[in-house]
Motif scaffolding. Structure first.
Motif, PDB file in Angstrom:
ATOM      1  N   GLY A   1       0.816  -1.200   0.000  1.00 14.45           N
ATOM      2  CA  GLY A   1       0.000   0.000   0.000  1.00 14.45           C
ATOM      3  C   GLY A   1       0.853   1.254   0.000  1.00 14.45           C
ATOM      4  O   GLY A   1       0.565   2.229  -0.699  1.00 14.45           O
ATOM      5  N   GLY A   2       1.938   1.228   0.801  1.00 11.88           N
ATOM      6  CA  GLY A   2       2.865   2.362   0.810  1.00 11.88           C
ATOM      7  C   GLY A   2       3.567   2.535  -0.523  1.00 11.88           C
ATOM      8  O   GLY A   2       3.742   3.658  -1.017  1.00 11.88           O
ATOM      9  N   MET A   3       3.986   1.408  -1.118  1.00 12.15           N
ATOM     10  CA  MET A   3       4.613   1.482  -2.437  1.00 12.15           C
ATOM     11  C   MET A   3       3.660   2.067  -3.466  1.00 12.15           C
ATOM     12  O   MET A   3       4.045   2.919  -4.283  1.00 12.15           O
ATOM     13  N   LEU A   4       2.382   1.631  -3.405  1.00  7.90           N
ATOM     14  CA  LEU A   4       1.403   2.121  -4.362  1.00  7.90           C
ATOM     15  C   LEU A   4       1.148   3.608  -4.164  1.00  7.90           C
ATOM     16  O   LEU A   4       1.018   4.365  -5.135  1.00  7.90           O
ATOM     17  N   LYS A   5       1.080   4.044  -2.896  1.00  9.26           N
ATOM     18  CA  LYS A   5       0.845   5.466  -2.630  1.00  9.26           C
ATOM     19  C   LYS A   5       1.993   6.308  -3.160  1.00  9.26           C
ATOM     20  O   LYS A   5       1.765   7.364  -3.785  1.00  9.26           O
ATOM     21  N   LEU A   6       3.220   5.872  -2.905  1.00 11.27           N
ATOM     22  CA  LEU A   6       4.380   6.597  -3.414  1.00 11.27           C
ATOM     23  C   LEU A   6       4.379   6.608  -4.940  1.00 11.27           C
ATOM     24  O   LEU A   6       4.641   7.648  -5.576  1.00 11.27           O
ATOM     25  N   TYR A   7       4.048   5.471  -5.531  1.00 13.05           N
ATOM     26  CA  TYR A   7       3.989   5.346  -6.990  1.00 13.05           C
ATOM     27  C   TYR A   7       2.935   6.279  -7.568  1.00 13.05           C
ATOM     28  O   TYR A   7       3.175   6.974  -8.564  1.00 13.05           O
ATOM     29  N   GLN A   8       1.759   6.306  -6.922  1.00 13.34           N
ATOM     30  CA  GLN A   8       0.657   7.120  -7.437  1.00 13.34           C
ATOM     31  C   GLN A   8       0.841   8.601  -7.147  1.00 13.34           C
ATOM     32  O   GLN A   8       0.018   9.413  -7.572  1.00 13.34           O
ATOM     33  N   THR A   9       1.879   8.941  -6.437  1.00 16.69           N
ATOM     34  CA  THR A   9       2.235  10.344  -6.254  1.00 16.69           C
ATOM     35  C   THR A   9       3.282  10.779  -7.271  1.00 16.69           C
ATOM     36  O   THR A   9       3.148  11.819  -7.916  1.00 16.69           O
ATOM     37  N   ILE A  10       4.314   9.960  -7.440  1.00 14.94           N
ATOM     38  CA  ILE A  10       5.441  10.339  -8.292  1.00 14.94           C
ATOM     39  C   ILE A  10       5.108  10.210  -9.779  1.00 14.94           C
ATOM     40  O   ILE A  10       5.327  11.146 -10.563  1.00 14.94           O
ATOM     41  N   VAL A  11       4.551   9.060 -10.179  1.00 10.33           N
ATOM     42  CA  VAL A  11       4.339   8.822 -11.611  1.00 10.33           C
ATOM     43  C   VAL A  11       3.288   9.755 -12.210  1.00 10.33           C
ATOM     44  O   VAL A  11       3.514  10.334 -13.285  1.00 10.33           O
ATOM     45  N   PRO A  12       2.117   9.954 -11.573  1.00 10.53           N
ATOM     46  CA  PRO A  12       1.193  10.948 -12.130  1.00 10.53           C
ATOM     47  C   PRO A  12       1.789  12.347 -12.202  1.00 10.53           C
ATOM     48  O   PRO A  12       1.465  13.115 -13.111  1.00 10.53           O
ATOM     49  N   PHE A  13       2.667  12.678 -11.255  1.00  8.34           N
ATOM     50  CA  PHE A  13       3.359  13.966 -11.315  1.00  8.34           C
ATOM     51  C   PHE A  13       4.211  14.051 -12.583  1.00  8.34           C
ATOM     52  O   PHE A  13       4.215  15.069 -13.292  1.00  8.34           O
ATOM     53  N   LEU A  14       4.931  12.962 -12.877  1.00 13.52           N
ATOM     54  CA  LEU A  14       5.742  12.935 -14.099  1.00 13.52           C
ATOM     55  C   LEU A  14       4.864  13.014 -15.344  1.00 13.52           C
ATOM     56  O   LEU A  14       5.206  13.699 -16.316  1.00 13.52           O
ATOM     57  N   MET A  15       3.708  12.337 -15.315  1.00 14.84           N
ATOM     58  CA  MET A  15       2.800  12.368 -16.462  1.00 14.84           C
ATOM     59  C   MET A  15       2.238  13.769 -16.668  1.00 14.84           C
ATOM     60  O   MET A  15       2.084  14.232 -17.812  1.00 14.84           O
ATOM     61  N   ARG A  16       1.922  14.463 -15.583  1.00 15.76           N
ATOM     62  CA  ARG A  16       1.443  15.846 -15.708  1.00 15.76           C
ATOM     63  C   ARG A  16       2.521  16.729 -16.336  1.00 15.76           C
ATOM     64  O   ARG A  16       2.234  17.596 -17.160  1.00 15.76           O
ATOM     65  N   THR A  17       3.762  16.481 -15.934  1.00 13.22           N
ATOM     66  CA  THR A  17       4.873  17.265 -16.480  1.00 13.22           C
ATOM     67  C   THR A  17       5.019  17.036 -17.979  1.00 13.22           C
ATOM     68  O   THR A  17       5.177  17.982 -18.762  1.00 13.22           O
ATOM     69  N   VAL A  18       4.948  15.768 -18.395  1.00 12.39           N
ATOM     70  CA  VAL A  18       5.060  15.441 -19.821  1.00 12.39           C
ATOM     71  C   VAL A  18       3.917  16.055 -20.604  1.00 12.39           C
ATOM     72  O   VAL A  18       4.108  16.604 -21.703  1.00 12.39           O
ATOM     73  N   MET A  19       2.695  15.988 -20.053  1.00 11.99           N
ATOM     74  CA  MET A  19       1.549  16.546 -20.764  1.00 11.99           C
ATOM     75  C   MET A  19       1.680  18.054 -20.917  1.00 11.99           C
ATOM     76  O   MET A  19       1.325  18.617 -21.966  1.00 11.99           O
ATOM     77  N   ILE A  20       2.185  18.734 -19.891  1.00 12.60           N
ATOM     78  CA  ILE A  20       2.374  20.188 -19.985  1.00 12.60           C
ATOM     79  C   ILE A  20       3.333  20.528 -21.126  1.00 12.60           C
ATOM     80  O   ILE A  20       3.074  21.443 -21.924  1.00 12.60           O
ATOM     81  N   HIS A  21       4.428  19.776 -21.243  1.00 12.88           N
ATOM     82  CA  HIS A  21       5.465  20.113 -22.218  1.00 12.88           C
ATOM     83  C   HIS A  21       5.126  19.658 -23.634  1.00 12.88           C
ATOM     84  O   HIS A  21       5.530  20.314 -24.600  1.00 12.88           O
ATOM     85  N   PHE A  22       4.394  18.559 -23.775  1.00 13.65           N
ATOM     86  CA  PHE A  22       4.132  18.028 -25.117  1.00 13.65           C
ATOM     87  C   PHE A  22       2.737  18.355 -25.641  1.00 13.65           C
ATOM     88  O   PHE A  22       2.528  18.359 -26.854  1.00 13.65           O
ATOM     89  N   MET A  23       1.772  18.598 -24.737  1.00 14.05           N
ATOM     90  CA  MET A  23       0.400  18.856 -25.181  1.00 14.05           C
ATOM     91  C   MET A  23      -0.076  20.260 -24.817  1.00 14.05           C
ATOM     92  O   MET A  23      -0.831  20.873 -25.570  1.00 14.05           O
TER      93      MET A  23
END
Length: 516
Positions: free
Chosen positions: A16-38
């Motif tokens: 659960g802790g791994m998933l919480k950390l994952y769901q914080t970091i990876v969506p943050f990276l996806m938001r960053t990519v979307m800002i720069h490419f879209m």
């Protein structure tokens, strides 16, 4: 059936802790990519559709929790017939919920363009985008979603966490490729739709292999169905408020201020909810201990525990609020640049909202542990409607600040007083309320002072962007905790609160998971 509670609890915490950390970091990276490419407006579209569908998901609130709770006793007693009957009922409920969401979602289709202020990204058809998001939501209910309740009831949330980690990694990988190579938002959403289907099918397959003796068959007696329906009703009305509050803010911002402003707001809100999510681990760890204490201890003992947990919550909330106050803007400048930042006044509003939210979360933890959902069933709804009404008025005059302030004001002047009344007429004594409010006010004032001192020191730092961020981070870790420790180290709250926290988390590990 014997449940390996300690081993399962350890698995759940780790994954659960791994998933919480994952769901914080990876969506943050996806938001960053979307800002720069879209572009930023696409983030606004994501947030808008998520909020609209969250409102539609009101049909589910309470069903999953009520069904899982109803399985505890049959699992202990190895009552296979009852478990199968519950699965059949759960499947029926989810089929109905999926149908209701699909029907209402289609009826709302003509209204979707009115929820966007200003222009939308070129070449985007809002109706198609909305239907793709709606399809993903409906699939989540129709494709064997009812089987997930067996994992929860058997305390095997680690299995669901593993599946989510694997499927989400595949989803984000494909979406990353779509954004960087094709820059096609339609394909981006289709990947999400496919991933939702894969997640449900994989979960169903795993659950079938783990529990082949359970299948949706048979019927429950009418008394059991009635009891479950009453529990669903109470849980529905107790949870609906939070959904409306979160969704109303997003929809109002989109309708009045536009997708770009919404995307900027959601960037700040994403950071805020990430902090809230990690602090929530503390409340989840204490839940079982609080519930047990309410049952077996006196009201006076429980009131002392509440005061100690309030002290801890204000400490943690004060430190986190100071960090947000000092680090929000430097972080946003590094992440998205000056063009997509809010004014500092909005940061102050976010920090106030955060601190109030944490206090409210503690009170709600006591409410849930005491099981007073029926008594509290109308409060969240009235608070949410008050917030919505204030949103619609204040956004016209103060923009984004009006939206943030309306949320804080509705919580402070409607939700929290009502919740305190319910707690101090059910769990505690009425006469104890004044004493509690005096302590809460004292902690709040000191937390405010800590934030002011920390921010004043951070304003003296003038380095490079990264240098300013890191030095401010060190100050935010040391100064607030140092000030709070010096202020409280000689007071009884400090030692008693730490002892209480140890007892509650220790009790959670030792107490049986399922009551009789």
């Amino acid at each position: 059936m014997k449940i390996e509670r300690t081993r399962n609890a350890g698995r759940n915490v780790i994954f659960g802790g791994m998933l919480k950390l994952y769901q914080t970091i990876v969506p943050f990276l996806m938001r960053t990519v979307m800002i720069h490419f879209m572009g930023v407006p696409y983030l606004g579209l994501n947030s808008l559709f998520a909020s609209v569908l969250q409102v539609l998901n009101l049909a589910e609130l309470g069903v999953g929790s009520a069904m899982v709770y109803s399985m505890y006793k049959p699992i202990i007693e190895d009552d296979y017939a009852a478990i199968c009957g519950l699965m059949r009922l759960y499947r029926l409920y989810y089929r109905i919920i999926g149908g209701v969401i699909a029907a209402i979602g289609v009826l709302l289709l003509p209204m979707i363009p009115r929820l966007v202020h200003g222009d939308i990204p070129a070449g985007m058809n809002l109706s198609i985008l909305y239907l793709l998001n709606l399809g993903a939501t409906v699939l989540s209910y129709w494709l064997f979603a009812y089987k997930n309740c067996l994992l929860q009831a058997h305390q095997r949330n680690d299995i669901a966490s593993k599946i989510t980690l694997i499927v989400n990694t595949m989803q984000y990988g494909l979406q990353l490729m779509v954004l960087m190579v094709f820059r096609n938002y339609y394909l981006y959403l289709m990947v999400m739709l496919l991933s939702q289907a894969v997640s449900n099918l994989v979960t169903a397959r795993v659950v079938t292999k783990m529990f082949p003796e359970y299948a949706p068959r048979g019927k429950l007696d009418q008394a059991a169905v009635t009891e479950i329906s009453h529990r669903i009703r109470d849980l529905f009305t107790s949870k609906i408020g939070a959904v409306i509050v979160n969704s109303a803010d997003t929809i109002v911002i989109s309708s009045f201020l536009g997708l770009t402003v919404l995307a900027v707001y959601q960037n700040y809100y994403f950071i805020l909810t990430s902090v809230i999510g990690f602090v929530a681990i503390l409340f989840h760890a204490c839940m079982a201990g609080i519930g047990n204490s309410i049952l077996v201890e006196s009201k006076e003992k429980n009131f002392k525990d509440l005061k100690r947990l309030t002290f801890l919550t204000c400490w943690i909330g004060g430190v986190c609020a100071a960090c947000l106050l000092c680090l929000y803007q430097p972080f946003m400048e590094l992440w998205v640049g000056n063009s997509f930042m809010l004014e500092f006044d909005a940061v102050i509003c976010f920090c106030v909202y955060y601190f109030v939210y944490e206090i409210n979360q503690l009170l709600n933890t006591y409410k849930d542990a005491a099981g007073i959902w029926h008594k509290d069933r109308f409060r969240p709804l009235v608070t949410a409607l008050t917030n919505l009404g204030m949103n619609l008025v204040m956004v016209r005059y103060w923009g984004i600040y009006g939206v943030l302030l309306s949320t804080v004001l509705s919580m402070v002047f409607v939700g929290m007083p009502w919740l305190l009344h319910n707690l101090f007429t059910t769990v505690f004594e009425k006469e104890q309320l004044c004493s509690y409010l005096r302590g809460l006010l004292r902690y709040t004032v000191f937390a405010f002072g800590v934030c002011v001192v920390t921010y004043s020191l951070c304003r003296l730092i003038h380095l490079s962007q990264w240098g300013t961020f890191f030095v401010r981070g060190i100050i935010c870790c040391l100064v607030p905790n140092g000030l709070l420790f010096m202020a409280y180290r000689r007071r009884t709250e400090w030692k008693e609160s730490i002892d209480l926290l140890n007892q509650l988390t220790k009790r959670k590990r030792k107490e049986p998971l399922y009551g009789k």
